[in-house]
Design an enzyme around this catalytic site. Structure first.
Site, PDB file in Angstrom:
ATOM      1  N   ARG A  24       0.812  -1.222   0.000  1.00  0.00           N
ATOM      2  CA  ARG A  24       0.000   0.000   0.000  1.00  0.00           C
ATOM      3  C   ARG A  24       0.844   1.271   0.000  1.00  0.00           C
ATOM      4  O   ARG A  24       0.355   2.330  -0.388  1.00  0.00           O
ATOM      5  CB  ARG A  24      -1.024  -0.044   1.123  1.00  0.00           C
ATOM      6  CG  ARG A  24      -2.125  -1.073   0.795  1.00  0.00           C
ATOM      7  CD  ARG A  24      -3.122  -1.270   1.906  1.00  0.00           C
ATOM      8  NE  ARG A  24      -2.553  -1.807   3.119  1.00  0.00           N
ATOM      9  CZ  ARG A  24      -2.355  -3.106   3.358  1.00  0.00           C
ATOM     10  NH1 ARG A  24      -2.698  -4.000   2.459  1.00  0.00           N
ATOM     11  NH2 ARG A  24      -1.840  -3.502   4.488  1.00  0.00           N
ATOM     12  N   GLU A  48       3.466  -8.642  13.402  1.00  0.00           N
ATOM     13  CA  GLU A  48       2.610  -9.168  14.463  1.00  0.00           C
ATOM     14  C   GLU A  48       2.111 -10.571  14.198  1.00  0.00           C
ATOM     15  O   GLU A  48       1.686 -11.260  15.103  1.00  0.00           O
ATOM     16  CB  GLU A  48       1.449  -8.217  14.781  1.00  0.00           C
ATOM     17  CG  GLU A  48       0.497  -7.973  13.646  1.00  0.00           C
ATOM     18  CD  GLU A  48       0.882  -6.823  12.726  1.00  0.00           C
ATOM     19  OE1 GLU A  48      -0.009  -6.272  12.095  1.00  0.00           O
ATOM     20  OE2 GLU A  48       2.073  -6.497  12.603  1.00  0.00           O
TER      21      GLU A  48
END
Length: 183
Positions: free
Chosen positions: A70, A107
């Site tokens: 992105r 994560e």
């Protein structure tokens, strides 16, 4: 409605994506609304021209680095408005020629980023842009790539910061984020 509230109103949340326990923040509705997309780009460019440039030795950004994927949507537009080069950071095997690489923890796993070895010249001033900072792993790896090539890392910029994860604390340069989400 402020620009911040306007941008926040365009975010969509997807629980348990890409895996259970993760809430994915989708920025694509911002990109589908020309006014929201312009508000996003204008916010970044204003911040850079009113604050970031004062931190550079030549009062110019030479290179805007965008993270896969992105960061590729935001970075080239900002680079063009700053008359700067755009350099993509990609996952392994996606860039031709000689590349430098850096591993990072995110994560939900481990990954690697690469950058073409001739993409940044020593001493060039660099900003790094991505849509979101969580734990800071991918941004930290990108900072490492900039450093490996001799670039002067000026700032990290993000649309969204998951501030409760404290990713900015891991980064080797100042951080700017338009939206901070606390949970």
């Amino acid at each position: 409605m402020s620009d911040i509230e306007f941008l926040k109103s365009h975010l969509t949340y997807y629980p348990d994506f890409p895996k259970k326990g993760i809430v994915f923040v989708d920025i694509f509705p911002i990109l589908r609304d020309p006014l929201a997309f312009e508000a996003l780009i204008t916010n970044f460019v204003y911040h850079i021209t009113s604050s970031t440039l004062s931190k550079t030795p030549n009062k110019k950004i030479d290179v805007v680095v965008g993270l896969d994927a992105r960061g590729f949507l935001i970075g080239p537009i900002i680079a063009q408005r700053l008359s700067a080069a755009f350099v993509p950071v990609r996952k392994p095997g996606k860039l031709p020629g000689k590349c430098v690489s850096a591993k990072y923890e995110k994560e939900y796993g481990t990954d690697t980023f690469e950058m073409q070895a001739d993409a940044i010249k020593p001493g060039q001033t660099v900003i790094v842009i991505d849509d979101l900072i969580a734990t800071g792993g991918s941004a930290m790896a990108t900072g490492d790539l900039v450093s490996q090539l001799g670039g002067e890392l000026i700032e990290f910029l993000f649309l969204i910061e998951l501030s409760f994860l404290k990713g900015r604390d891991r980064l080797p340069a100042p951080t700017y984020s338009i939206l901070q989400l606390d949970d």
